[in-house]
Design an enzyme around this catalytic site. Structure first.
Site, short mmCIF file in Angstrom:
data_model
loop_
_atom_site.label_atom_id
_atom_site.label_comp_id
_atom_site.label_asym_id
_atom_site.label_seq_id
_atom_site.Cartn_x
_atom_site.Cartn_y
_atom_site.Cartn_z
N GLY A 53 -27.97 11.09 33.52
CA GLY A 53 -28.21 10.01 32.58
C GLY A 53 -28.34 10.52 31.16
N SER A 54 -27.97 9.68 30.20
CA SER A 54 -28.21 10.01 28.79
C SER A 54 -29.70 9.92 28.51
CB SER A 54 -27.44 9.03 27.90
OG SER A 54 -26.05 9.14 28.10
N GLY A 55 -30.09 10.40 27.32
CA GLY A 55 -31.49 10.35 26.93
C GLY A 55 -32.18 11.69 26.96
N HIS A 56 -31.45 12.75 27.38
CA HIS A 56 -32.05 14.09 27.49
C HIS A 56 -31.51 15.04 26.42
CE1 HIS A 56 -33.57 12.55 31.20
NE2 HIS A 56 -32.38 12.51 31.78
N LYS A 104 -29.23 18.10 38.58
CA LYS A 104 -30.68 17.99 38.63
C LYS A 104 -31.08 17.18 39.85
CE LYS A 104 -31.25 15.98 34.66
NZ LYS A 104 -29.80 15.66 34.55
N ASP A 109 -28.22 11.27 40.96
CA ASP A 109 -27.37 12.38 40.54
C ASP A 109 -26.83 13.14 41.75
OD1 ASP A 109 -27.88 11.75 37.93
OD2 ASP A 109 -29.21 13.44 37.53
N HIS A 218 -37.51 11.14 32.94
CA HIS A 218 -36.91 9.80 32.94
C HIS A 218 -37.93 8.73 32.57
CE1 HIS A 218 -34.09 12.09 35.50
NE2 HIS A 218 -33.20 11.35 34.88
#
Length: 329
Positions: A53-56, A104, A109, A218
């Protein structure tokens, strides 16, 4: 919700486009989705793919480049990319020597990368994967079976990437990635939560004098909520948990003091000041230190600590040349 975005639906694509435009001689975006690859494809060697996911940010696309990843696949914020997008990345970067996916340990995922690896096999592309599970805070969570994969993932990218650049075969690259996973541990905390743009509200709420210990990446809450204490006391709590989980005494380590997205460098350096002294007291030698944002949780305030236990092989691969937007060492 106050964020510097245009609209919720375009966050991930515009972020990826902005990253690629910051390094156009190194990175390009595929037409198939939010997939970043090297401008100059690596030929005749094992290719490495990661994502989630994006955001990292800067993970994972910021680590695409020489000596690290060949491809990063970004899903929506905190949501895994779909198998077809991962497959598109695999198809683009494979060069006949196999593809290793670095995943991860989050249920979405793992499931989607597994499916993509199976789909690649149907196309006669040799692909495999490893699962990073460096978080010592929890055994299971809402998002995982087993431990979560967090900031230690960056060191898997680096060391497996160096092994691939040397021309090792897929089994050898996978073996060294698993060696890193076996020797890396992480734990984090939060001063404040983050807000997923599509949700419009924080994932949890903390009072002004509260912190969350053992958070994931998350926006999920941690294992304990307690009154805020000093930087040294907080860092010691995280370190003691890590050192109890794996024997680091007498070892050389790489240390990551990782910001969760909104923590100023001033505070990260204060944390590092204590950690260096405390590790020395414990008979642990710090070979190298990374301080900054490497695996974030949007605008969460807080930090995580990562220790990687080194041997001669891992040290040499860690030291090997790498040049990506987020790694220049």
């Amino acid at each position: 919700m106050k964020k510097l975005i245009n609209d919720v639906e375009s966050v991930e694509e515009q972020m990826i486009l902005g990253l690629v435009k910051s390094a156009p001689h190194k990175l390009r975006k595929l037409d198939e989705g939010n997939i970043v690859v090297r401008v100059q494809k690596k030929e005749g060697k094992v290719a490495l793919i990661s994502g989630g996911g994006s955001g990292h940010e800067p993970a994972h696309a910021g680590f695409v480049g020489e000596g690290m990843l060949d491809c990063a696949v970004a899903g929506p914020v905190f949501t895994s990319p779909t198998p077809d997008k991962i497959l598109a990345g695999i198809e683009n970067v494979h060069a006949g020597k196999g593809v290793l996916c670095i995943v991860k340990n989050y249920s979405g995922d793992v499931m989607n990368f597994e499916m993509a690896v199976d789909m690649a096999g149907d196309e006669d592309i040799e692909a495999d994967y490893v699962v990073v599970n460096d978080d010592v805070a929890v055994k299971d969570s809402l998002y995982t079976t087993g431990r979560r994969g967090v900031a230690g993932t960056v060191l898997v990218h680096k060391i497996a990437g160096a092994k691939a650049e040397q021309g090792a075969d897929l089994a050898e690259v996978k073996a060294v990635a698993e060696k890193v996973i076996a020797n890396v541990r992480t734990m984090g905390m939060a001063l404040s939560p983050c807000t997923v743009p599509a949700a419009g509200k924080p994932g949890f709420v903390l009072a002004d004098d509260e912190v969350e210990i053992g958070i994931g990446i998350h926006g999920e809450p941690g294992i304990t909520r307690e009154k805020i204490s000093t930087a040294d006391e907080t860092a010691k709590k995280l370190l003691d948990t890590i050192l109890t989980d794996l024997d680091f005494k007498g070892q050389e380590v790489v240390l990551i003091v990782n910001g969760m997205g909104a923590t100023p460098l001033m505070e990260l350096y204060i944390i590092n000041n204590f950690v260096q002294d405390y590790l020395k007291e414990q008979g642990i030698k710090v070979y190298d230190t990374m301080v900054g944002n490497f695996m974030t949780s949007i605008e969460m305030a807080g930090f995580s600590l990562t220790l990687l236990r080194l041997d001669d092989e891992l040290k040499a691969l860690y030291d090997a040349k790498a040049d990506t937007p987020a790694w220049k060492r």
